[in-house]
Scaffold this motif. Structure first.
Motif, mmCIF file in Angstrom:
data_model
loop_
_atom_site.group_PDB
_atom_site.id
_atom_site.type_symbol
_atom_site.label_atom_id
_atom_site.label_comp_id
_atom_site.label_asym_id
_atom_site.label_seq_id
_atom_site.Cartn_x
_atom_site.Cartn_y
_atom_site.Cartn_z
ATOM 1 N N UNK A 108 0.864 -1.185 0.000
ATOM 2 C CA UNK A 108 0.000 0.000 0.000
ATOM 3 C C UNK A 108 0.900 1.233 0.000
ATOM 4 N N UNK A 109 1.138 1.782 -1.162
ATOM 5 C CA UNK A 109 2.138 2.844 -1.318
ATOM 6 C C UNK A 109 1.609 4.175 -0.769
ATOM 7 N N UNK A 110 2.273 4.749 0.247
ATOM 8 C CA UNK A 110 1.801 6.020 0.804
ATOM 9 C C UNK A 110 2.262 7.208 -0.031
ATOM 10 N N UNK A 111 1.673 8.364 0.253
ATOM 11 C CA UNK A 111 2.086 9.601 -0.406
ATOM 12 C C UNK A 111 3.247 10.273 0.316
ATOM 13 N N UNK A 112 3.390 9.987 1.614
ATOM 14 C CA UNK A 112 4.451 10.607 2.412
ATOM 15 C C UNK A 112 4.760 9.719 3.599
ATOM 16 N N UNK A 113 6.052 9.583 3.912
ATOM 17 C CA UNK A 113 6.504 8.838 5.086
ATOM 18 C C UNK A 113 7.062 9.829 6.096
ATOM 19 N N UNK A 114 6.562 9.770 7.322
ATOM 20 C CA UNK A 114 7.071 10.599 8.419
ATOM 21 C C UNK A 114 7.744 9.665 9.411
ATOM 22 N N UNK A 115 9.057 9.742 9.493
ATOM 23 C CA UNK A 115 9.793 8.818 10.353
ATOM 24 C C UNK A 115 10.422 9.573 11.525
ATOM 25 N N UNK A 116 10.317 8.995 12.680
ATOM 26 C CA UNK A 116 11.002 9.538 13.861
ATOM 27 C C UNK A 116 12.496 9.365 13.641
ATOM 28 N N UNK A 117 13.285 10.404 13.927
ATOM 29 C CA UNK A 117 14.672 10.422 13.468
ATOM 30 C C UNK A 117 15.552 9.371 14.144
ATOM 31 N N UNK A 118 15.110 8.814 15.268
ATOM 32 C CA UNK A 118 15.835 7.688 15.836
ATOM 33 C C UNK A 118 15.649 6.419 15.033
ATOM 34 N N UNK A 119 14.661 6.414 14.154
ATOM 35 C CA UNK A 119 14.343 5.251 13.327
ATOM 36 C C UNK A 119 14.831 5.493 11.903
ATOM 37 N N UNK A 130 11.579 5.075 -3.225
ATOM 38 C CA UNK A 130 11.356 6.266 -4.016
ATOM 39 C C UNK A 130 10.201 7.112 -3.515
ATOM 40 N N UNK A 131 9.992 7.114 -2.198
ATOM 41 C CA UNK A 131 8.869 7.843 -1.610
ATOM 42 C C UNK A 131 9.340 9.143 -0.952
#
Length: 384
Positions: A108-119, A130-131
């Motif tokens: 399920x390809x998202x439009x945006x990934x928000x990752x916590x910077x420790x991860x 390529x997201x």
């Protein structure tokens, strides 16, 4: 818009992302939060859709130590432990998150990934797929001490993956920064593509301890916590409790999961022990926070306008303590300096010093002027 938030599975890593994730969902976006299953009930209570990804930090360390991982971690030499910490956060966790998130993105390809910077596994997975992605900070950016071990391992792993360009911790992506600029690292401010976000505390829903909300504000309330990270800290708590109990104040102690409350013995009548409190709800009611220097507590006290006495135990807690002192909003005690007498005298001064009170109010006003989660959530489509 479809969003995937992803974080390491711990209170200190996951909770800073919750206000923005909840605000994004309220704005009508489809939000999936990917982390280890242990925290899925928390996400579901907040109305977020969980997805399985990664390991818990405890599981990651257990994979590096045979037998009793807690006992082994206490017994190994410091340099060996530091190497292990670097490997866990710089290779073991990113590698697992990269695999799990890669499978999730294919499904399920998202439009945006928000990752916590420790991860960093979240950043790597988004790059490989390529997201578009953005990092989300949890406090002041630090490159000291153990972070050097972690960064070395991350650089090696990123090179193996063919990922280049962009400085850590953002890896060249935009960075949601919840740290007030006046206490953020100047080096980071100079190079980052920051999207400021007010540090809004988030706790699992719960009632405040009895008597806190309607208490007599003429008598100070001191809050003592050493966080939720499992570590042997009873001796620090005992010294802090003894020192604070000698003040003409009420003391509320969140003992955390790693402390044997019975080992603390009898406590004075003006001290109350709680295993856990809804910290974000509590902080606006307290007059002084005595804590370990975790980013969540540090940022929360900034926002609540409470002076701080920091007793750092490890990781980024030392740089957080330094930032508190430099900003004039508190003091610190390091290592053997943590005695009952020193805690008492530092706390007494912080409760009475008008210069500290002025600095605290100024920093709280700076935090209040930062964009809210709702305002930042409205900007997320611009980064997709």
């Amino acid at each position: 818009m479809r969003l995937v938030f992803t974080s390491l599975a711990s209170h200190g890593h996951l909770y800073p992302l919750m206000p923005l994730a909840v605000a994004a969902r309220a704005a009508g976006h489809h939000v999936v939060f990917a982390t280890a299953e242990d925290f899925h009930p928390v996400l579901e209570k907040a109305g977020l859709e969980p997805a399985k990804a990664g390991l818990t930090i405890h599981e990651a360390f257990a994979s590096q130590f045979s037998g009793d991982p807690g006992r082994r971690r206490r017994e190994v030499p410091e340099e060996v432990l530091n190497e292990t910490i670097g490997r866990v956060f710089g290779r073991v966790l990113p590698e697992r998150f990269l695999a799990d998130l890669g499978a999730l993105f294919e499904q399920d390809r998202p439009d945006l990934v928000v990752y916590e910077v420790g991860n960093s596994g979240g950043a790597f997975a988004a790059r490989k797929a390529g997201l578009p992605a953005m990092g989300h900070g949890f406090g002041r950016v630090s490159a000291d001490g153990l972070m050097m071990e972690i960064h070395g391992a991350l650089d090696d792993y990123a090179a193996e993956l063919g990922i280049t360009g962009g400085d850590r911790p953002s890896w060249g992506n935009p960075f949601v920064d919840i740290c007030p600029p006046s206490v953020q690292s100047p080096e980071f401010l100079a190079r980052a593509r920051r999207l400021p976000l007010r540090p809004v505390g988030w706790s699992e829903p719960a009632d405040l301890p009895a008597g806190v909300a309607n208490r007599d504000r003429s008598r100070p309330l001191v809050y003592l916590t050493l966080g939720t990270t499992p570590m042997s800290q009873s001796h620090v708590l005992t010294a802090a409790i003894t020192g604070l109990a000698a003040l003409d104040a009420d003391v509320l102690v969140a003992t955390g999961p790693a402390v044997d409350v019975a080992a603390l013995g009898e406590v004075p009548a003006n001290v109350r022990l709680e295993a856990w409190v809804p910290q974000s709800e509590l902080l606006p009611h307290v007059d002084l926070v005595v804590h370990h220097g975790g980013s969540g507590t540090t940022m929360g006290a900034f926002a609540a306008g409470a002076p701080q006495l920091v007793l750092p135990q490890g990781a980024d807690q030392f740089t957080n303590a330094e930032a508190v002192v430099t900003a004039g909003v508190g003091e610190r005690l390091l290592g053997d300096e943590v005695t009952a007498e020193a805690v008492r005298e530092k706390a007494r001064r912080l409760l009475a010093d008008p210069a500290v009170a002025d600095a605290v109010r100024g920093l709280a006003a700076e935090v209040a002027g930062m964009p809210s989660p709702e305002e930042v959530a409205a900007q997320l489509p611009d980064y997709a």
